[in-house]
Design a protein around this motif. Sequence first.
Motif, PDB file in Angstrom:
ATOM      1  N   ALA A 135     -10.031-145.588 -19.710  1.00 31.78           N
ATOM      2  CA  ALA A 135      -9.578-146.967 -19.909  1.00 31.78           C
ATOM      3  C   ALA A 135      -9.732-147.781 -18.630  1.00 31.78           C
ATOM      4  O   ALA A 135     -10.156-148.944 -18.672  1.00 31.78           O
ATOM      5  N   LEU A 136      -9.403-147.191 -17.500  1.00 31.24           N
ATOM      6  CA  LEU A 136      -9.549-147.885 -16.218  1.00 31.24           C
ATOM      7  C   LEU A 136     -11.022-148.185 -15.926  1.00 31.24           C
ATOM      8  O   LEU A 136     -11.362-149.259 -15.420  1.00 31.24           O
ATOM      9  N   ILE A 137     -11.883-147.224 -16.249  1.00 24.46           N
ATOM     10  CA  ILE A 137     -13.331-147.451 -16.061  1.00 24.46           C
ATOM     11  C   ILE A 137     -13.788-148.593 -16.971  1.00 24.46           C
ATOM     12  O   ILE A 137     -14.545-149.479 -16.556  1.00 24.46           O
ATOM     13  N   GLY A 138     -13.322-148.577 -18.212  1.00 21.07           N
ATOM     14  CA  GLY A 138     -13.705-149.629 -19.151  1.00 21.07           C
ATOM     15  C   GLY A 138     -13.232-151.001 -18.698  1.00 21.07           C
ATOM     16  O   GLY A 138     -13.999-151.981 -18.779  1.00 21.07           O
ATOM     17  N   LEU A 139     -12.025-151.088 -18.203  1.00 19.30           N
ATOM     18  CA  LEU A 139     -11.495-152.367 -17.717  1.00 19.30           C
ATOM     19  C   LEU A 139     -12.250-152.854 -16.476  1.00 19.30           C
ATOM     20  O   LEU A 139     -12.370-154.054 -16.238  1.00 19.30           O
ATOM     21  N   SER A 140     -12.764-151.906 -15.689  1.00 22.23           N
ATOM     22  CA  SER A 140     -13.503-152.305 -14.476  1.00 22.23           C
ATOM     23  C   SER A 140     -14.774-153.066 -14.823  1.00 22.23           C
ATOM     24  O   SER A 140     -15.279-153.829 -13.996  1.00 22.23           O
ATOM     25  N   LEU A 195     -19.585-152.118 -26.640  1.00 23.32           N
ATOM     26  CA  LEU A 195     -19.993-151.052 -25.723  1.00 23.32           C
ATOM     27  C   LEU A 195     -18.850-150.648 -24.795  1.00 23.32           C
ATOM     28  O   LEU A 195     -18.748-149.485 -24.383  1.00 23.32           O
ATOM     29  N   VAL A 196     -17.990-151.605 -24.474  1.00 25.58           N
ATOM     30  CA  VAL A 196     -16.822-151.287 -23.647  1.00 25.58           C
ATOM     31  C   VAL A 196     -15.851-150.406 -24.427  1.00 25.58           C
ATOM     32  O   VAL A 196     -15.175-149.549 -23.849  1.00 25.58           O
ATOM     33  N   LEU A 197     -15.782-150.593 -25.753  1.00 25.84           N
ATOM     34  CA  LEU A 197     -14.933-149.722 -26.565  1.00 25.84           C
ATOM     35  C   LEU A 197     -15.368-148.270 -26.444  1.00 25.84           C
ATOM     36  O   LEU A 197     -14.536-147.360 -26.422  1.00 25.84           O
ATOM     37  N   ALA A 198     -16.685-148.047 -26.331  1.00 29.81           N
ATOM     38  CA  ALA A 198     -17.194-146.678 -26.197  1.00 29.81           C
ATOM     39  C   ALA A 198     -16.731-146.046 -24.888  1.00 29.81           C
ATOM     40  O   ALA A 198     -16.647-144.819 -24.777  1.00 29.81           O
ATOM     41  N   PRO A 205     -22.225-154.582 -20.813  1.00 31.62           N
ATOM     42  CA  PRO A 205     -21.287-154.477 -19.684  1.00 31.62           C
ATOM     43  C   PRO A 205     -21.997-154.296 -18.351  1.00 31.62           C
ATOM     44  O   PRO A 205     -23.124-153.820 -18.297  1.00 31.62           O
ATOM     45  N   PHE A 206     -21.309-154.684 -17.293  1.00 33.79           N
ATOM     46  CA  PHE A 206     -21.767-154.599 -15.900  1.00 33.79           C
ATOM     47  C   PHE A 206     -22.823-155.654 -15.546  1.00 33.79           C
ATOM     48  O   PHE A 206     -23.277-155.704 -14.411  1.00 33.79           O
ATOM     49  N   PHE A 207     -23.221-156.507 -16.515  1.00 29.87           N
ATOM     50  CA  PHE A 207     -24.201-157.552 -16.233  1.00 29.87           C
ATOM     51  C   PHE A 207     -23.624-158.916 -16.605  1.00 29.87           C
ATOM     52  O   PHE A 207     -22.975-159.062 -17.647  1.00 29.87           O
ATOM     53  N   LYS A 208     -23.882-159.917 -15.772  1.00 31.68           N
ATOM     54  CA  LYS A 208     -23.385-161.258 -16.021  1.00 31.68           C
ATOM     55  C   LYS A 208     -24.192-161.936 -17.118  1.00 31.68           C
ATOM     56  O   LYS A 208     -25.407-162.041 -17.040  1.00 31.68           O
TER      57      LYS A 208
END
Length: 361
Positions: free
Chosen positions: A351-356, A289-292, A164-167
């Motif tokens: 959840a909002l952080i994960g969706l971001s 990792l987003v699930l975490a 996450p956070f990387f293209k």
Amino acid sequence: MLYNLLAPLGDDFIFFNLFRYLTFRTGCAIMTALVICFLIGPGMIRWLKSKQGSASNIREYLEEAHAKKAGTPTMGGLMVLISVTISTLLWADLSNHYVWIALMVMVGFGLIGFGDDYLKLTKKNSKGLSGKLKLVAQVSIGLIATLWVMHVAPETLNHHVAIPFFKSLFLNLGWFFIPWAVVVMVGASNAVNLTDGLDGLAIVPVAIAAACFGLIAYLVGNAIYSDYLQIPFVPGTGELAILCGALVGAAMGFLWYNAPPAMVFMGDTGSLSMGGVLGAMAVITKHELVLAIIGGLFVLETVSVIVQVASFKLTGKRVFRMAPLHHHYEKKGWSEPTVVIRFWIIAVILALIGLSTLKLR
């Protein structure tokens, strides 16, 4: 089923075009699962009460604090399992492999939990199946699901984990992907199980996580959106939005009966199955990792148990007054509704952080 039967008629009858739209079928899945849960709830609660009799459903170390809950039937997660399964079979594309993988994990883990809950009722104790037996069964189901996912996933992604956070950054685990995926599914299952300790505490974060993964599955399965967001494109995962929608609807229906003071507890039947299917969807969509992050509340509860056990074995001292974490705050004097609602707020924030992570890349 309805998609497979009615969508082909869309060429001749414009009304049946609706069944080709994923959003329409997801909305229908939500309402179907909700209605089924409402309809079967009262009868199932009466049946569970008749089966439970005088069996204890309260852990020995909580009997003083939760004495008023004695007699509340467990195994209520069965109504969620039934509602989600029927709704998904009605509205999903049954030729989609990912739907069957997710259903297999959910039902398989649910059967493990059912066996555990049933023993608790019939043997009149609060222990149920042995931990080792449950773990072996969970790992076996997780292994089958992982091999199936690897078989049907695109070759460029079937051994990879997205960061996450990387293209377009992927970590190629090779054959280590197999134990990784199994750990994700089994870990998520048991994390939800540990969180399920207060009325309504686990079911709302599960619904929040399911809603998030419904959106993720829809985006990951759409070539245009996945390309725009620079997230992995996994054809076919969009159908998982229907299962996620059904899980949200069933969770809300169950909450009607599980809201404080609970008329029924979900038991391992519900917690193991719902956690397992969330883990399976994370593996399929390459968002483990987003699930975490989205399920961070479940992670916190699990970590609190690990820290408590490790600290006591190494130093003889406890970090928390009681683990999992929600019992620690109960011991500090927080009322049960206070703990539950504040944990719900934490689940929404995470959840909002994960969706971001879908956009911040």
